[in-house]
Design a protein around this motif. Structure first.
Motif, PDB file in Angstrom:
ATOM      1  N   LYS B 206      15.737 -34.167 -18.103  1.00 52.87           N
ATOM      2  CA  LYS B 206      16.932 -35.083 -18.068  1.00 52.87           C
ATOM      3  C   LYS B 206      16.736 -35.884 -16.783  1.00 52.87           C
ATOM      4  O   LYS B 206      17.246 -37.040 -17.071  1.00 52.87           O
ATOM      5  N   ILE B 207      16.358 -35.365 -15.692  1.00 55.21           N
ATOM      6  CA  ILE B 207      16.063 -36.349 -14.642  1.00 55.21           C
ATOM      7  C   ILE B 207      15.175 -37.329 -14.771  1.00 55.21           C
ATOM      8  O   ILE B 207      15.451 -38.633 -14.435  1.00 55.21           O
ATOM      9  N   MET B 208      13.902 -37.045 -15.391  1.00 52.60           N
ATOM     10  CA  MET B 208      12.982 -38.104 -15.644  1.00 52.60           C
ATOM     11  C   MET B 208      13.650 -39.094 -16.715  1.00 52.60           C
ATOM     12  O   MET B 208      13.110 -40.267 -16.239  1.00 52.60           O
ATOM     13  N   GLN B 209      14.224 -38.723 -17.511  1.00 56.51           N
ATOM     14  CA  GLN B 209      14.749 -39.787 -18.471  1.00 56.51           C
ATOM     15  C   GLN B 209      15.775 -40.625 -17.955  1.00 56.51           C
ATOM     16  O   GLN B 209      15.663 -41.791 -18.096  1.00 56.51           O
ATOM     17  N   LYS B 210      16.469 -40.204 -17.185  1.00 58.71           N
ATOM     18  CA  LYS B 210      17.797 -40.681 -16.639  1.00 58.71           C
ATOM     19  C   LYS B 210      17.493 -41.608 -15.659  1.00 58.71           C
ATOM     20  O   LYS B 210      17.905 -42.942 -15.555  1.00 58.71           O
ATOM     21  N   TYR B 211      16.372 -41.349 -14.919  1.00 61.42           N
ATOM     22  CA  TYR B 211      15.705 -42.205 -13.843  1.00 61.42           C
ATOM     23  C   TYR B 211      14.391 -43.218 -14.237  1.00 61.42           C
ATOM     24  O   TYR B 211      14.072 -43.766 -13.533  1.00 61.42           O
ATOM     25  N   ASP B 212      14.296 -42.994 -15.565  1.00 62.75           N
ATOM     26  CA  ASP B 212      13.061 -43.753 -16.145  1.00 62.75           C
ATOM     27  C   ASP B 212      11.698 -43.317 -15.169  1.00 62.75           C
ATOM     28  O   ASP B 212      11.014 -44.378 -14.749  1.00 62.75           O
ATOM     29  N   LEU B 213      11.485 -42.036 -14.822  1.00 64.23           N
ATOM     30  CA  LEU B 213      10.413 -41.996 -13.955  1.00 64.23           C
ATOM     31  C   LEU B 213       9.079 -41.702 -14.655  1.00 64.23           C
ATOM     32  O   LEU B 213       9.375 -40.968 -15.826  1.00 64.23           O
ATOM     33  N   GLU B 214       7.693 -41.815 -14.319  1.00 62.37           N
ATOM     34  CA  GLU B 214       6.857 -41.516 -14.981  1.00 62.37           C
ATOM     35  C   GLU B 214       6.038 -40.473 -14.366  1.00 62.37           C
ATOM     36  O   GLU B 214       5.132 -39.754 -15.099  1.00 62.37           O
ATOM     37  N   ALA B 215       6.421 -39.995 -13.311  1.00 62.72           N
ATOM     38  CA  ALA B 215       5.822 -38.934 -12.546  1.00 62.72           C
ATOM     39  C   ALA B 215       6.934 -38.154 -11.697  1.00 62.72           C
ATOM     40  O   ALA B 215       7.859 -39.226 -11.027  1.00 62.72           O
ATOM     41  N   ILE B 216       7.081 -37.083 -11.359  1.00 61.05           N
ATOM     42  CA  ILE B 216       7.958 -36.673 -10.487  1.00 61.05           C
ATOM     43  C   ILE B 216       7.339 -35.411  -9.667  1.00 61.05           C
ATOM     44  O   ILE B 216       6.704 -34.758 -10.134  1.00 61.05           O
ATOM     45  N   PRO B 217       7.480 -35.520  -8.238  1.00 64.49           N
ATOM     46  CA  PRO B 217       6.775 -34.433  -7.377  1.00 64.49           C
ATOM     47  C   PRO B 217       7.656 -33.076  -7.613  1.00 64.49           C
ATOM     48  O   PRO B 217       8.811 -33.220  -7.722  1.00 64.49           O
ATOM     49  N   VAL B 218       7.081 -32.225  -7.390  1.00 64.85           N
ATOM     50  CA  VAL B 218       7.530 -30.727  -7.271  1.00 64.85           C
ATOM     51  C   VAL B 218       7.482 -30.190  -6.185  1.00 64.85           C
ATOM     52  O   VAL B 218       6.283 -30.153  -5.546  1.00 64.85           O
ATOM     53  N   VAL B 219       8.408 -29.659  -5.462  1.00 64.21           N
ATOM     54  CA  VAL B 219       8.636 -28.890  -3.923  1.00 64.21           C
ATOM     55  C   VAL B 219       9.017 -27.664  -4.167  1.00 64.21           C
ATOM     56  O   VAL B 219       9.718 -27.072  -4.844  1.00 64.21           O
ATOM     57  N   ASP B 220       8.781 -26.721  -3.142  1.00 61.94           N
ATOM     58  CA  ASP B 220       9.376 -25.513  -2.908  1.00 61.94           C
ATOM     59  C   ASP B 220      10.430 -25.717  -1.876  1.00 61.94           C
ATOM     60  O   ASP B 220      10.958 -26.466  -1.721  1.00 61.94           O
ATOM     61  N   GLU B 221      11.211 -24.409  -1.650  1.00 62.32           N
ATOM     62  CA  GLU B 221      12.133 -24.484  -0.940  1.00 62.32           C
ATOM     63  C   GLU B 221      12.177 -25.338   0.683  1.00 62.32           C
ATOM     64  O   GLU B 221      13.061 -25.462   1.057  1.00 62.32           O
ATOM     65  N   ASN B 222      10.966 -25.137   1.138  1.00 68.46           N
ATOM     66  CA  ASN B 222      10.633 -25.672   2.402  1.00 68.46           C
ATOM     67  C   ASN B 222      10.502 -27.354   2.257  1.00 68.46           C
ATOM     68  O   ASN B 222      10.065 -27.826   3.080  1.00 68.46           O
ATOM     69  N   GLN B 223      10.588 -27.785   1.182  1.00 61.97           N
ATOM     70  CA  GLN B 223      10.452 -29.344   0.851  1.00 61.97           C
ATOM     71  C   GLN B 223       8.688 -29.574   0.713  1.00 61.97           C
ATOM     72  O   GLN B 223       8.201 -30.566   0.648  1.00 61.97           O
ATOM     73  N   THR B 224       7.984 -28.477   0.848  1.00 62.24           N
ATOM     74  CA  THR B 224       6.565 -28.644   0.829  1.00 62.24           C
ATOM     75  C   THR B 224       6.008 -29.076  -0.541  1.00 62.24           C
ATOM     76  O   THR B 224       6.610 -28.531  -1.683  1.00 62.24           O
ATOM     77  N   LEU B 225       5.348 -30.147  -0.672  1.00 57.89           N
ATOM     78  CA  LEU B 225       4.701 -30.734  -1.876  1.00 57.89           C
ATOM     79  C   LEU B 225       3.894 -29.625  -2.643  1.00 57.89           C
ATOM     80  O   LEU B 225       2.576 -29.232  -2.129  1.00 57.89           O
ATOM     81  N   LEU B 226       3.994 -29.310  -3.858  1.00 60.31           N
ATOM     82  CA  LEU B 226       3.371 -28.256  -4.689  1.00 60.31           C
ATOM     83  C   LEU B 226       2.467 -29.068  -5.637  1.00 60.31           C
ATOM     84  O   LEU B 226       1.391 -28.324  -6.076  1.00 60.31           O
TER      85      LEU B 226
END
Lengths: 433, 433
Positions: B206-226
């Motif tokens: 839903k988020i990627m469709q709403k904002y027309d994103l082509e990729a989205i980063p995934v993070v953990d609870e410390n905001q670390t890029l996973l």
């Protein structure tokens, strides 16, 4: 918030993404929405407008002058601009287009408006990054810096010959990793997928999904590069297509939402209910014809809703599987094989259900001959319903009609009538009346 | 072609895209498919394997040794690799993983396997391009040339601080258009969308469709890029979700295709048919209870399939609109408003249909009191069916159950029974028995 506190509103909305602003505006009434839209700066406004619900957008646009709309259009990519203009009433379209100042943008939008909206041409944007095969990597980088300004996202760079014919593609990554004096022709990939400008959007969606593409170039019959289609537009096509099939299967004939007006919802729902009503009245006729056996075998009449339900359910299952298969191009093999398989499948299901019916008859102390007659007739009805559910969509598809219309109320209604008729005739043959 | 002419086959397949090869293999028998797979070079093989139908892939993998599978895995991106391993039987998973030579790849795949497949973690890939905010543009370009080799497509470049926390993003375009001595922190965009590793994939979609994103980063609870999720995986999620809802509405409980075996199709279809059967048998019971009026008002019994069909159709329509609205988050407003609207809507539809029933009764010369009784009872049944169809999905959704299961056979069956019961009771009150 609606106390006309312009400054605070402005700074508040500045923080939001345009998709979020659109969501808020969808909730407001028309006057409030127009008021907020006029507050926002032009670039944000145009993006917000594109994200609004179609009916809200229509209302907001009605409150803007042709000149104001033209200003918003200038900010949009060509594909979105063409979409927005095509939603306007015809007499306003001309007016808005004549108010667009950028001559190139105007010409491109006019070109896009000429294509059918269900074709690749209707979906593509003119914004793309194009390089000539004879350029060097360094020269190319310079030019790209210029072209890329107009293109929101650079997916692929398309390589063309001097007649603007598409001959290859290149990723920004390839360009960055190449040496600066290399010729484009040396590093480009000639293995480029493309679609024709008149291709159906559903076919474009299938190709992009199959090859996992994020953008695809669109060409005309001379292989001249005309535009490109990006995956976000394809996501919308896929979603709309799925929604349409789902609604057809549920007996809703237009694209409606839970929050549409009662009138719109009625227009979408009533036609299918009337169809179902005619089917039900057909059953009344059939059963009236068997009224004379009501006193001798009344139980047959008790089973008619069951027979109708089974015929309907089996028909919907069979048609849904075939419609999905046709949509994914996964229906293969000969018709005869499919016929045999469907008969086998429905015989197995029918037999299991028939045994349950006989068991039920035994428990409630029903006459055994009657139970067997009901069970066997039901089994036959299931086989026929499965065959109709399978072959009606296939036949429609072969004739170029969307097979999805054969799901839902259409198949349920015809299977109901046929099922009840068949049930009485067969049960009559077995019991003997 | 299957005359073991290796050379010719090899050169033939070299021309094809891996998705096309997969399509051809899906058509071949198992031995032929394994034979062709072993002919192809390793990079093509791994891509072809990913594109195969799940059941064909399973069969082909069964014919490969753990070492051979590990070699294919090495060629795949981490997300595809983890997917392929998770499809293997448990004892083989260990064996295959221990055969992966690249230690980093192995660790990343193990990490991905630990996430639930319905969460962002289960969908993401470890391949991404990451830069530190303190780097310069020139230094960044150098590093990216190295990192980008492992990444099939560079969507966004993610900017992290020295603790690997996500703080911004950057497009290749921004990088190319920047001056080479600028710091990354100066040109990066701190307005970056992200999802949490434990977020549901449907929410990510839903988020990627709403904002027309082509990729989205995934993070953990410390905001670390996973990791990151790309739009092509989201397209698959959307498609699967739509297919599932469609199949549930049609009464098919598993993901089956028209070409699956009869046994699999029966397993997916029979449970719903049995449910429908129990519903039908319930109607038999109800009607048996009214057997005493069969001689006085036989026509009531003729209308039972019609009543069942209308109750079913209206219920399916209402539930389909609500289920779609819930899926798109477009169901707003209070429950009371929705209640009033649904009653209004079904009264309008019911009234129109009731008039048709009275007209029909007049034409076939039916007793007027009976016709009116039938029409009025039908109208009440329609209102009740619409309310059940609307509120059962809403209640399920509030309790965290997928509302889609309330469409199709479930709503049809319960509405059938309730509708027929209500019909006899109300008609009885009006006619007086």
């Amino acid at each position: 918030i609606e106390e006309q506190d312009d400054k605070e509103l402005k700074s508040l909305f500045k923080e939001y993404h345009y998709a979020d602003i659109a969501e808020i505006l969808d909730e407001l009434n028309q006057d409030e929405a127009v008021y907020v839209i006029k507050l926002l700066d032009s670039e944000t406004t145009s993006d917000v407008l594109m994200e609004l619900d179609e009916d809200i957008r229509e209302k907001v646009l009605r409150n803007l002058s042709a000149k104001e709309i033209a200003e918003e259009i200038e900010e949009l990519d060509t594909d979105d601009a063409a979409d927005m203009i095509s939603e306007l009433p015809e007499e306003r379209q001309e007016e808005v287009i004549s108010n667009i100042e950028d001559a190139e943008h105007k010409a491109e939008i006019k070109e896009l408006l000429a294509y059918d909206e269900d074709t690749a041409g209707g979906l593509m944007a003119k914004e793309l990054v194009k390089v000539y095969e004879t350029w060097t990597v360094a020269g190319c980088m310079r030019r790209i810096r210029g072209q890329a300004k107009d293109v929101t996202r650079v997916h692929s760079i398309y390589v063309v010959d001097k007649e603007d014919k598409l001959i290859g593609r290149l990723s920004l990554k390839d360009l960055i990793t190449a040496k600066s004096d290399q010729k484009i022709a040396e590093i480009s990939n000639s293995n480029v997928d493309w679609v024709h400008v008149k291709d159906d959007v559903e076919d474009v969606a299938k190709i992009m999904q199959k090859y996992d593409l994020e953008a695809i170039p669109v060409v005309d019959e001379n292989q001249t590069l005309l535009g490109r289609i990006t995956i976000d537009d394809i996501v919308d096509v896929i979603r709309e297509e799925a929604d349409k099939d789902y609604q057809l299967a549920a007996g809703i004939s237009q694209d409606v939402e839970a929050d549409d007006s009662i009138l719109e919802l009625t227009k979408a729902r009533l036609p299918w209910l009337v169809l179902g009503l005619f089917g039900g009245l057909g059953s009344v006729f059939i059963m009236k014809g068997f009224e004379h056996i009501m006193s001798t075998v009344p139980s047959l009449f008790f089973y008619t809703p069951l027979i109708a339900a089974m015929a309907g359910n089996v028909g919907v299952q069979s048609s849904a599987i075939i419609v999905q298969g046709l949509a994914n191009d996964s229906v293969k093999g000969s018709l005869l094989n499919r016929l045999l398989k469907e008969i086998g499948l429905s015989l197995i299901n029918g037999l299991a259900l028939a045994l349950l019916v006989i068991l039920f008859g035994f428990i409630i102390g029903q006459d055994t001959v009657e139970s067997v007659a009901i069970a066997v007739s039901m089994m036959s009805v299931i086989v026929v319903a499965a065959l109709i559910g399978t072959f009606v969509p296939i036949i429609l598809d072969k004739r170029g009609i969307d097979p999805a219309i054969a799901t839902g109320p259409f198949i349920t209604t015809s299977n109901d009538i046929l099922g009840i008729y068949l049930f009485f005739v067969l049960a009559g043959l077995i019991i003997g009346f």
